[in-house]
Design a protein around this motif. Structure first.
Motif, PDB file in Angstrom:
ATOM      1  N   TYR A   1       0.832  -1.199   0.000  1.00 60.31           N
ATOM      2  CA  TYR A   1       0.000   0.000   0.000  1.00 60.31           C
ATOM      3  C   TYR A   1       0.873   1.258   0.000  1.00 60.31           C
ATOM      4  O   TYR A   1       0.529   2.268  -0.615  1.00 60.31           O
ATOM      5  N   GLN A   2       2.022   1.144   0.671  1.00 58.05           N
ATOM      6  CA  GLN A   2       2.962   2.273   0.632  1.00 58.05           C
ATOM      7  C   GLN A   2       3.472   2.483  -0.794  1.00 58.05           C
ATOM      8  O   GLN A   2       3.606   3.614  -1.254  1.00 58.05           O
ATOM      9  N   LEU A   3       3.719   1.367  -1.472  1.00 57.38           N
ATOM     10  CA  LEU A   3       4.159   1.477  -2.869  1.00 57.38           C
ATOM     11  C   LEU A   3       3.073   2.159  -3.699  1.00 57.38           C
ATOM     12  O   LEU A   3       3.366   3.002  -4.548  1.00 57.38           O
ATOM     13  N   ASN A   4       1.806   1.803  -3.411  1.00 57.73           N
ATOM     14  CA  ASN A   4       0.702   2.469  -4.110  1.00 57.73           C
ATOM     15  C   ASN A   4       0.755   3.985  -3.902  1.00 57.73           C
ATOM     16  O   ASN A   4       0.511   4.758  -4.811  1.00 57.73           O
ATOM     17  N   MET A   5       1.070   4.379  -2.663  1.00 58.52           N
ATOM     18  CA  MET A   5       1.115   5.816  -2.373  1.00 58.52           C
ATOM     19  C   MET A   5       2.257   6.478  -3.152  1.00 58.52           C
ATOM     20  O   MET A   5       2.117   7.597  -3.658  1.00 58.52           O
ATOM     21  N   LEU A   6       3.386   5.773  -3.247  1.00 57.44           N
ATOM     22  CA  LEU A   6       4.498   6.302  -4.048  1.00 57.44           C
ATOM     23  C   LEU A   6       4.070   6.452  -5.507  1.00 57.44           C
ATOM     24  O   LEU A   6       4.390   7.434  -6.162  1.00 57.44           O
ATOM     25  N   GLN A   7       3.302   5.452  -5.972  1.00 60.20           N
ATOM     26  CA  GLN A   7       2.844   5.494  -7.362  1.00 60.20           C
ATOM     27  C   GLN A   7       1.849   6.634  -7.576  1.00 60.20           C
ATOM     28  O   GLN A   7       1.834   7.253  -8.642  1.00 60.20           O
ATOM     29  N   VAL A   8       1.039   6.895  -6.554  1.00 61.45           N
ATOM     30  CA  VAL A   8       0.099   8.012  -6.665  1.00 61.45           C
ATOM     31  C   VAL A   8       0.889   9.321  -6.821  1.00 61.45           C
ATOM     32  O   VAL A   8       0.579  10.155  -7.670  1.00 61.45           O
ATOM     33  N   GLN A   9       1.916   9.468  -5.997  1.00 60.96           N
ATOM     34  CA  GLN A   9       2.724  10.687  -6.096  1.00 60.96           C
ATOM     35  C   GLN A   9       3.367  10.800  -7.481  1.00 60.96           C
ATOM     36  O   GLN A   9       3.392  11.871  -8.082  1.00 60.96           O
ATOM     37  N   LYS A  10       3.849   9.678  -7.963  1.00 63.89           N
ATOM     38  CA  LYS A  10       4.499   9.685  -9.276  1.00 63.89           C
ATOM     39  C   LYS A  10       3.474  10.042 -10.363  1.00 63.89           C
ATOM     40  O   LYS A  10       3.769  10.819 -11.275  1.00 63.89           O
ATOM     41  N   LEU A  11       2.282   9.488 -10.206  1.00 64.64           N
ATOM     42  CA  LEU A  11       1.211   9.765 -11.176  1.00 64.64           C
ATOM     43  C   LEU A  11       0.868  11.262 -11.211  1.00 64.64           C
ATOM     44  O   LEU A  11       0.647  11.834 -12.283  1.00 64.64           O
ATOM     45  N   MET A  12       0.846  11.882 -10.031  1.00 66.48           N
ATOM     46  CA  MET A  12       0.522  13.309  -9.975  1.00 66.48           C
ATOM     47  C   MET A  12       1.621  14.138 -10.657  1.00 66.48           C
ATOM     48  O   MET A  12       1.345  15.132 -11.317  1.00 66.48           O
ATOM     49  N   VAL A  13       2.857  13.705 -10.489  1.00 70.14           N
ATOM     50  CA  VAL A  13       3.968  14.423 -11.126  1.00 70.14           C
ATOM     51  C   VAL A  13       3.925  14.210 -12.635  1.00 70.14           C
ATOM     52  O   VAL A  13       4.002  15.155 -13.415  1.00 70.14           O
ATOM     53  N   ASP A  14       3.760  12.952 -13.028  1.00 72.29           N
ATOM     54  CA  ASP A  14       3.792  12.640 -14.461  1.00 72.29           C
ATOM     55  C   ASP A  14       2.606  13.236 -15.216  1.00 72.29           C
ATOM     56  O   ASP A  14       2.741  13.677 -16.347  1.00 72.29           O
ATOM     57  N   THR A  15       1.426  13.221 -14.597  1.00 69.52           N
ATOM     58  CA  THR A  15       0.231  13.677 -15.294  1.00 69.52           C
ATOM     59  C   THR A  15      -0.001  15.177 -15.160  1.00 69.52           C
ATOM     60  O   THR A  15      -0.344  15.840 -16.126  1.00 69.52           O
ATOM     61  N   PHE A  16       0.162  15.696 -13.942  1.00 63.68           N
ATOM     62  CA  PHE A  16      -0.209  17.097 -13.719  1.00 63.68           C
ATOM     63  C   PHE A  16       0.996  18.003 -13.511  1.00 63.68           C
ATOM     64  O   PHE A  16       0.852  19.195 -13.322  1.00 63.68           O
ATOM     65  N   ASN A  17       2.166  17.393 -13.494  1.00 60.15           N
ATOM     66  CA  ASN A  17       3.372  18.187 -13.349  1.00 60.15           C
ATOM     67  C   ASN A  17       3.353  19.015 -12.061  1.00 60.15           C
ATOM     68  O   ASN A  17       3.741  20.185 -12.063  1.00 60.15           O
ATOM     69  N   VAL A  18       2.866  18.441 -10.984  1.00 64.09           N
ATOM     70  CA  VAL A  18       2.805  19.178  -9.717  1.00 64.09           C
ATOM     71  C   VAL A  18       4.220  19.576  -9.306  1.00 64.09           C
ATOM     72  O   VAL A  18       5.178  18.852  -9.567  1.00 64.09           O
ATOM     73  N   ALA A  19       4.343  20.751  -8.690  1.00 70.07           N
ATOM     74  CA  ALA A  19       5.680  21.258  -8.393  1.00 70.07           C
ATOM     75  C   ALA A  19       5.894  21.580  -6.920  1.00 70.07           C
ATOM     76  O   ALA A  19       7.018  21.599  -6.439  1.00 70.07           O
TER      77      ALA A  19
END
Lengths: 334, 468
Positions: free
Chosen positions: B424-442
């Motif tokens: 589940y922690q890995l899922n959270m890491l993936q969520v963060q990565k998804l937000m960076v990759d998709t929305f370019n959060v800064a």
């Protein structure tokens, strides 16, 4: 102005304590060499001084080639480094991968004393880095394609601290991969186990153990000052004389002493050779290697030609094996 | 030549400074009446009280969601529905309520707007992030019903913090959805709500003026946003900085123009936290001001092609920044959930774990709510939404490692799968990565891999090609 900056940055390694050729380390190496020559070799101060700054060595054709390679490689690095995989990417990827195993949870040791964590990390980083250097160096000698690249370094006929930069640009790439993998793996595993407190004990910004390696004369490994250690110590740490022996053209010295700082890897894997007294070493390669001590064209292009030749030979061998297999197969069918 | 260049640059610098000084203190409104044949007495066209009332309803619902005691389900649900559906009765402002040192002008929702509701404005397309095959509105009603039936808005078994899921979801499903998918979208086209006609019969503002103002109201920033920094905006919303809020100095904070509501609050939160490299709040505010200026300058004429393009450009800026604000929140709370799991692993006693699980559930609720909010905008997130919903799940991984996978025929939650904490922690890491990759959060608050990356980057400078 730009040219001036360029020159400064080209020689910036001499002012950077993270680099072996930092002037402070060079200065200490001179002091160590002086003490060695005066105390162990019983030379006078002036004789020792002139022995260290031997113009036949520092201005030999081989050494002059070292200096030119040093400058040329800086230009290569400038263009190549942005293309390389970054340590951040590797460390992050491994960190992610560590989460997909369920035996050890993330942050399992996050309650461990911070001093212990940093100490352990500093030590591990040094050991892992040193071991990976040993391993890659061994491969550079073991595999023909890698040797074609690495022999540029071994073509040096005189050794000076700048010889450390006498490498083919492709070797630079391989070494940077090595560093990125070794450090990226160690960093991510430590962050996974211990959390975000992981840090390095440093002096002037460099790992304290690397610092010790440098201030105790790492530059003398590539020099004509054959400082030896006691045999027991030469099983733990590689002495300058041991590394010089690694550069020797004598057949009995081939494929010995691959280690960087630690000798234990050579000791463990059977490639250790203790230093020898009263033996003048000759550095370089023998004629069969078709290399050169100083011809830059040869130094930069021969490795590529050699690799091409090796690959063609391999492909021919493979295709003839495949052909003969098919031929024998078709014969059987009849 | 050089002299000329110097002169030009001096002028440029001076103009820039003057320009930014002007921009510093821009207020949203009042704006004059531009409607050609208006003969009434009104002088200010700005009006977005319905939007403010909806922000207050959302905040009050969050507060009500924690009032359950296990026995008052029907009564509480009925009360919550008044704030959701709107009511003829007077509804008290439960939050944000005035307190010592932070007096608030309005006490009831009717003092702000007489006819506002959430039910009519909420996103009502498919909401696949919530179990039960529901629409956006049905999902909100489902969460309200569960909140009312819970004790203090918390379900320890399922790991739901109802107030958090509901309020974060509503921030998106009402305000964000209405602004970016309606007022700034179809209402900013040429033939819809034109600028040479009143918004509706008898109105003193034009179609475009009012549409733009409505969108601004949904954003929830005070009219004097440009004079406040992210910390001030944040503290006004927390009711900690009265000085910054009370722009007109009348001793009370007017919710209609001086308070910071959720969307603007989270924009400021992203700007003041994380890498501090973003300025979402001011980007959005400036785009609202600039867009309104274009509309006002049109002086009651229909917007020409250039004006329309300019306004649509500002709308796009708002939409893009707002979407990022929600993605930043998803990123932030995925980081919180990750850290909470590590913390849970460190705690030794069951009581401590149980107590900390409450914090974990709160953060998960915020994560879930914001992830649902993100799916109510103008853009169909498609695969990104599916991926995000799978990673976060219908419910958090709970103490026995099970988690909600759906609902049964009776609408009851089913927890029939389990997952390791580290997965589940890995899922959270993936969520963060998804937000960076998709929305370019800064801004990246609570970036789990930030320390690791910074450290790896620092050490990589030591790399060299030294060869032995």
């Amino acid at each position: 102005m730009e040219i001036f900056d360029q020159i400064i940055s080209t020689f910036s390694d001499f002012g950077n304590p993270k680099k072996r050729v930092f002037f402070g380390y060079l200065f200490l190496s001179v002091l160590i060499a002086l003490v060695w020559l005066i105390v162990a070799k019983r030379m006078s101060l002036s004789k020792a001084f002139w022995k260290i700054f031997d113009k036949d060595i520092f201005f030999s054709k081989s050494s002059m080639a070292d200096y030119k390679i040093f400058v040329i490689n800086r230009i290569f690095t400038f263009f190549i480094s942005p293309l390389l995989l970054t340590q951040v990417a590797i460390a992050t990827a491994i960190y992610f991968a560590l989460h997909s195993q369920s035996f050890i949870p993330a942050g399992v040791f996050s309650n461990v004393n911070i001093v212990l964590v940093i100490g352990l990390f500093t030590f591990t980083m040094f050991v892992v880095d040193d071991f990976s250097k040993y391993l890659v160096h061994r491969w550079m000698h073991r595999f023909p394609i890698l040797w074609a690249i690495h022999k540029v370094h071994h073509s040096a006929e005189t050794l000076t601290p700048v010889t450390v930069y006498r490498v083919h640009p492709l070797e630079g790439v391989l070494y940077s991969f090595r560093g990125v993998f070794a450090q990226g793996t160690t960093i991510s595993i430590f962050f996974f186990l211990f959390g975000n407190v992981v840090d390095l004990y440093t002096i002037v910004g460099v790992n304290i153990l690397v610092f010790v390696f440098h201030v105790t004369g790492s530059n003398l490994r590539h020099s004509h000052i054959d400082i030896r250690y006691w045999p027991w110590l030469e099983r733990i740490l590689i002495s300058p004389a041991q590394h010089q022996l690694h550069h020797s053209v004598a057949e009995e010295h081939f494929d010995k002493n691959f280690g960087a700082a630690l000798a234990i890897w050579d000791w463990l894997f059977g490639s250790l050779h203790l230093s020898e007294t009263h033996k003048e070493l000759e550095f370089g390669l023998d004629a069969r290697e078709r290399s050169s001590g100083y011809n830059l064209k040869t130094l930069y292009f021969q490795p590529l030609l050699d690799i091409r030749k090796i690959l063609i030979r391999r492909i021919r061998k493979f295709s003839s094996a495949v052909t003969s297999w098919f031929t024998s197969d078709s014969l059987n069918m009849h | 030549m050089i002299k000329n260049a110097l002169k030009t640059s001096t002028i440029l610098v001076a103009v820039t400074f003057a320009g930014s000084a002007l921009a510093m203190d821009k207020n949203y409104g009042p704006y004059p009446v531009t409607l050609k044949d208006y003969s009434g007495e009104k002088t200010n066209t700005v009006s977005y009280s319905g939007q403010i009332a909806r922000h207050v309803m959302e905040a009050s619902l969050k507060s009500l969601a924690g009032k359950g005691d296990g026995t008052n389900a029907d009564e509480l649900e009925a009360q919550m529905l008044k704030y959701f559906n709107g009511s003829d009765e007077e509804l008290a402002i439960i939050a944000p309520a005035g307190k010592d040192g932070f007096a608030i002008k309005q006490k009831t929702i009717q003092e702000i707007s007489s006819s506002a509701n959430l039910a009519g404005k909420i996103y009502d397309g498919a909401m696949t992030a919530w179990p039960g095959n529901l629409t956006g509105k049905e999902a909100a009603l489902d969460i309200i019903a569960h909140a009312a039936a819970s004790t203090k808005g918390y379900d320890a078994d399922l790991g739901y913090d109802w107030g958090q899921v509901l309020s974060k979801y509503l921030i998106g499903a009402v305000a964000y959805h209405q602004a970016v998918d309606n007022y700034l979208d179809e209402k900013m086209t040429a033939y819809n709500k034109p600028n040479n006609k009143p918004y509706k019969d008898g109105a003193h503002y034009t179609g475009k003026e009012h549409s733009w103002d409505e969108a601004f109201g949904y954003w929830g920033g005070p009219a004097h946003t440009t004079s406040l920094d992210p910390n001030q905006l944040y503290n006004v919303s927390k009711r900690k900085d009265f000085e910054s809020a009370d722009k007109n100095g009348d001793g009370v904070v007017d919710l209609k123009s001086e308070f910071v509501f959720s969307p603007a609050y989270y924009a400021a939160g992203a700007d003041k936290g994380g890498t501090k490299s973003t300025s979402y709040a001011q980007n959005i505010m400036n785009a609202f001001l600039d867009g309104r200026a274009v509309i006002t300058e049109a002086a009651g004429e229909a917007l020409n092609a250039d004006q329309l393009a300019a306004v649509q450009g500002y709308a796009a800026t708002i939409e893009e920044n707002w979407e990022k604000v929600l993605a930043e929140a998803v990123f932030k709370y995925a980081g919180s959930v990750y850290k909470d799991i590590t913390k849970l692993g460190e705690l030794s006693s069951e009581d401590e774990k149980k107590e900390y699980f409450r914090t974990y559930a709160k953060h998960w609720g915020e994560l879930k709510g914001f992830s649902m909010a993100l799916q109510t905008g103008k853009n169909n997130l498609g695969k990104t939404a599916v991926e995000m919903n799978k990673l976060i799940g219908f419910g958090p991984v709970t103490m026995d490692l099970t988690y909600v996978t759906g609902v049964d025929a009776d609408g009851k939650f089913v927890k029939d799968a389990w997952m390791n904490w580290s997965d589940y922690q890995l899922n959270m890491l993936q969520v963060q990565k998804l937000m960076v990759d998709t929305f370019n959060v800064a801004s990246k608050t609570n970036d789990v891999t930030a320390d690791l990356a910074a450290f790896a980057d620092k050490l990589s400078a030591d790399q060299n090609a030294e060869t032995d």
